[in-house]
Design an enzyme around this catalytic site. Structure first.
Site, PDB file in Angstrom:
ATOM      1  N   ARG A  79      16.377  13.039  77.297  1.00 47.70           N
ATOM      2  CA  ARG A  79      15.651  13.931  76.509  1.00 47.70           C
ATOM      3  C   ARG A  79      14.865  12.726  76.211  1.00 47.70           C
ATOM      4  O   ARG A  79      15.299  11.831  75.212  1.00 47.70           O
ATOM      5  CB  ARG A  79      16.175  14.783  75.177  1.00 47.70           C
ATOM      6  N   GLU A 135      19.060  17.657  59.418  1.00 49.26           N
ATOM      7  CA  GLU A 135      20.346  17.626  60.455  1.00 49.26           C
ATOM      8  C   GLU A 135      21.254  16.530  59.483  1.00 49.26           C
ATOM      9  O   GLU A 135      21.404  15.584  58.953  1.00 49.26           O
ATOM     10  CB  GLU A 135      20.104  16.390  61.741  1.00 49.26           C
ATOM     11  N   GLU A 138      25.940  17.325  74.657  1.00 48.78           N
ATOM     12  CA  GLU A 138      27.035  17.308  72.978  1.00 48.78           C
ATOM     13  C   GLU A 138      27.701  18.305  72.526  1.00 48.78           C
ATOM     14  O   GLU A 138      27.902  18.612  71.848  1.00 48.78           O
ATOM     15  CB  GLU A 138      25.703  17.084  72.266  1.00 48.78           C
ATOM     16  N   LYS A 139      28.523  18.477  73.500  1.00 48.11           N
ATOM     17  CA  LYS A 139      29.235  19.409  73.863  1.00 48.11           C
ATOM     18  C   LYS A 139      30.660  19.079  72.865  1.00 48.11           C
ATOM     19  O   LYS A 139      31.605  19.781  71.953  1.00 48.11           O
ATOM     20  CB  LYS A 139      30.066  20.095  74.802  1.00 48.11           C
ATOM     21  N   CYS A 152       6.432   7.805  77.465  1.00 50.21           N
ATOM     22  CA  CYS A 152       5.556   6.653  76.969  1.00 50.21           C
ATOM     23  C   CYS A 152       4.587   7.057  75.704  1.00 50.21           C
ATOM     24  O   CYS A 152       4.019   8.461  76.095  1.00 50.21           O
ATOM     25  CB  CYS A 152       4.855   6.181  77.775  1.00 50.21           C
ATOM     26  N   GLU A 177      12.845  13.126  65.993  1.00 51.27           N
ATOM     27  CA  GLU A 177      13.219  11.663  65.973  1.00 51.27           C
ATOM     28  C   GLU A 177      12.397  10.926  66.631  1.00 51.27           C
ATOM     29  O   GLU A 177      12.982  10.501  66.959  1.00 51.27           O
ATOM     30  CB  GLU A 177      14.658  11.588  66.038  1.00 51.27           C
TER      31      GLU A 177
END
Ligand code: GLA
Ligand code: GLA
Length: 686
Positions: free
Chosen positions: A112, A309, A357-358, A116, A151
């Site tokens: 992810r 988050e 990200e489990k 650029c 982010e």
């Protein structure tokens, strides 16, 4: 920032990624959200590929259903633009928008945030999809806020490709006008690096040895500006189509992240939001959390901000996914709220069953509803519900300010400096920790926000952090740790603090260079020499792991200096080490005020002892006397006030505070005992 808030009470919820789940799970999701008291979820952050499987071919049905379902259940939506995750077809069609590292290697899609920031192709497509979403959903009753991208700059802060190189040259042309100004700024006479045309300039790609520091610093600025421009462009589209909705983007003010100069982004946002992940292996991680939360509040100009988050428990990108201990979820969330957050959201609502990200915790874990973790989430939601009256209040203005600056951070950590052992935030964290342990409130402010306006000019924070007049007015103590590159105009602001009877503390390796990383000559620290009344002839860093003792018994680490003191009093001198006999701590008195200089990194206990002296001289007292490990913070709203107390220790902690604890409902007419590993939030006055 305009301060429109997306929820009635405190915000509670998380990233909601229903596209990872079959339709029947969604009904369970909203039922559990209602059980937990969720009122805001972030949707669509990584959904571009789901929404536009081929160029111009959209699949909106699922998102229509999700928004309708959430709305029917009274849950608000923070709708994301999906630029964090461009679809595979776009990457394949335009491989030139994939970023290139300093070694010339081009990244491949498959994770992810792999683009650029100077790519016109990416920008055009990101604005196109943002407009499509704004037009379709800008009036949807569930949607309360825009969440731009994700982010920004955190996973690919710099791109060294040819497109970036051309954009960098344009940026330099605009900044310098002619190439000799660039030569002078970068000191290219050294090592024969002179340029005769902007066309010859490249990003600081891999080279044999130390790259040009002026080039490095400008490339940091350019790279950050590219993301700021991206944010501005997306925000402009959203505001054009749906001006009634507030705009945010989630920062990463935590730990060592500093690729984006967040201070440059705050004028583009209606509210500041931050992602914070506790470094689980650090038993003192809660102190880093407090520091990050205070930095975020400073960026928000003292106005309420949002934890966009954090984690309910394990964070899977850390080497060991340490689970949170009992009560830690509540403590961590309330730390943020105490320090000005009007809500606590998580990554993510339901823990993923597949994908990268489990093993990252969620609000609903793999074990499902029947789990201790989900019960803690429900309890947290109920607690935040009982704290609803706090929303809109602000953290009581501190009498101590601590300055930091991202550009100083970039500059301080460039190559070939006096020692590799200076970390930009080391001294700042240590000062913050000493204040935390003493229960003394501190506002952590971007140095650029206080350097600029002359006295009498309107306070840019809208009066919350500044009491009118100059932006540092009202602060009795101003701490300036390791501000290697001081923003223009800061020196005079600090002089004013001292002249009106305040105390300024500057530490080692501050005010050393100008905006181009060129040394200010005539004795360090050139920017603050007159303010401090000292003149440093030579830096004398310590050997690895060594310590130096001062003649008052204090201990210094990492750094010492050889200086004379033309216009100050010596408070303590180095008793040993490379600067033995030289002053280590000095003080220049000006009327009732003073400018202090500390020429080493004091260890923890010495920092606390030194700060106690300064606070005493300035007459600054704790919010409430406390013990190390028990945080106390006060939020205020007119005559009303709430005292947050968070106990990170294994001992019950008595506090001399009174009021009604909104967490337990109990009244404490005399004092309160904050349970070991527990919290209290006292409504002090009606
Ligand atoms: C060599 C290098 C110089 C400089 C000096 C001092 O001469 O070529 O650039 O680095 O050593 O270290
Ligand atoms: C950010 C990232 C997510 C995830 C979370 C949790 O939101 O973009 O992919 O890593 O943090 O750590």
């Amino acid at each position: 920032m305009t301060g429109r808030w997306p929820t009635e009470g405190l915000a509670f919820g998380g990233d909601y990624n229903p596209e990872q789940w079959p339709r029947e799970v969604w009904d369970d999701d909203v039922a559990l959200m209602r059980e937990a008291g969720v009122n805001l979820v972030s949707v669509g952050i990584f959904s571009w590929g789901e929404l536009e499987p081929q160029e111009g071919v959209f699949r909106f049905g699922w998102l229509d259903d999700v928004l309708d379902l959430l709305h029917a259940n009274g849950i608000g939506v923070d709708l994301a633009t999906p630029s964090a995750a461009p679809p595979v077809w776009l990457h394949l069609q335009h491989p030139e928008m994939l970023p290139v590292d300093a070694d010339g290697r081009r990244y491949t899609h498959g994770s992810r945030e792999t683009w650029c920031p100077s790519s016109p192709v990416l920008r055009a497509h990101a604005l196109r999809i943002a407009r499509v979403l704004a037009e379709r959903y800008g009036q949807h009753p569930a949607v309360r806020m825009w969440h731009v991208s994700n982010e920004l700059a955190c996973h690919n802060g710099r791109c060294f490709c040819d497109v970036s190189a051309a954009a960098f040259r344009d940026w330099l042309r605009a900044r310098y006008g002619d190439v000799d100004a660039l030569n002078a700024a970068w000191g290219t006479a050294f090592w024969g690096q002179r340029y005769t045309s902007f066309d010859q300039v490249l990003p600081p790609r891999r080279t044999t040895t130390i790259p040009n520091p002026g080039q490095r610093l400008d490339f940091e600025r350019f790279s950050s500006d590219a993301f700021v421009e991206h944010l501005a462009a997306e925000a402009a589209v959203l505001r054009e189509v749906a001006p009634h909705l507030p705009v945010t983007t989630n920062y990463m003010v935590m730990g060592e992240f500093h690729d984006l100069d967040y201070a440059a982004t705050t004028p583009l946002l209606d509210l500041v939001s931050n992602d914070h992940y506790l470094w689980a292996a650090d038993p003192q991680g809660w102190a880093e959390l407090a520091f990050s939360a205070d930095r975020t509040r400073g960026l928000a100009g003292g106005q309420p901000w949002l934890v966009m988050e954090h984690s309910t428990s394990a964070v899977n990108w850390q080497p060991r996914n340490l689970a949170k201990g009992p009560g830690q979820l509540l403590r961590n969330s309330l730390q943020h709220v105490a320090r000005g957050a009007d809500g606590a959201l998580f990554f993510q609502w339901r823990q993923s069953r597949a994908g990268a990200e489990k093993y990252h915790s969620g609000m609903v874990p793999h074990a499902g509803r029947d789990s201790a973790l989900f019960r803690e989430v429900v309890e947290l939601g109920a607690t935040l519900g009982r704290l609803a009256e706090v929303r809109g209040s602000v953290v009581e203005r501190a009498r101590v300010a601590l300055l930091w600056d991202t550009q100083a951070w970039w500059a301080a950590e460039l190559e070939a400096h006096p020692t590799v052992d200076v970390g930009y935030l080391d001294q700042a964290r240590r000062l913050h920790r000493a204040l935390l342990d003493a229960g003394v409130a501190v506002d952590v402010l971007p140095a650029t926000s206080v350097a600029g306006p002359a006295p009498g000019v309107d306070d840019p924070s809208g009066g919350v952090l500044g009491a009118g007049g100059g932006p540092l007015d009202g602060y009795d103590v101003v701490l300036v740790p390791t501000l290697y590159l001081a923003p223009d105009g800061l020196g005079p602001r600090l002089e004013e603090v001292v002249a009106r009877g305040g105390h300024v503390v500057v530490t080692y390796f501050s005010g050393v260079v100008d905006a181009h990383d060129r040394v200010l000559l005539g004795g360090y620290p050139g920017a603050f020499r007159d303010l401090l009344g000292v003149r440093v002839e030579e830096f004398a860093p310590l050997p690895e792991g060594a310590r130096t003792t001062l003649d008052d018994g204090s201990v210094g680490e990492v750094w010492s200096e050889r200086m004379t003191v033309p216009d100050a009093t010596v408070v303590a001198s180095f008793a040993d080490g490379p600067s033995a006999g030289h002053p280590a701590v000095t003080r220049r008195d000006v009327g009732a005020g003073a400018a202090w200089y500390v020429a080493t990194r004091l260890d923890g206990p010495s920092t606390s002892a030194f700060l106690a002296t300064v606070l005493d001289a300035a007459g600054v007292a704790p919010v409430v006397p406390t013990t190390p490990g028990v945080e106390v913070v006060r939020r205020v709203d007119g005559d009303a006030s709430w005292l947050f107390a968070i106990n990170h220790t294994d001992e019950d902690a008595p506090l001399a505070a009174t009021g009604t604890d909104l967490v337990t409902g109990r009244h404490h007419p005399d004092h309160v005992v904050v349970p070991a590993r527990g919290v209290a939030v006292l409504r002090e006055h009606a």
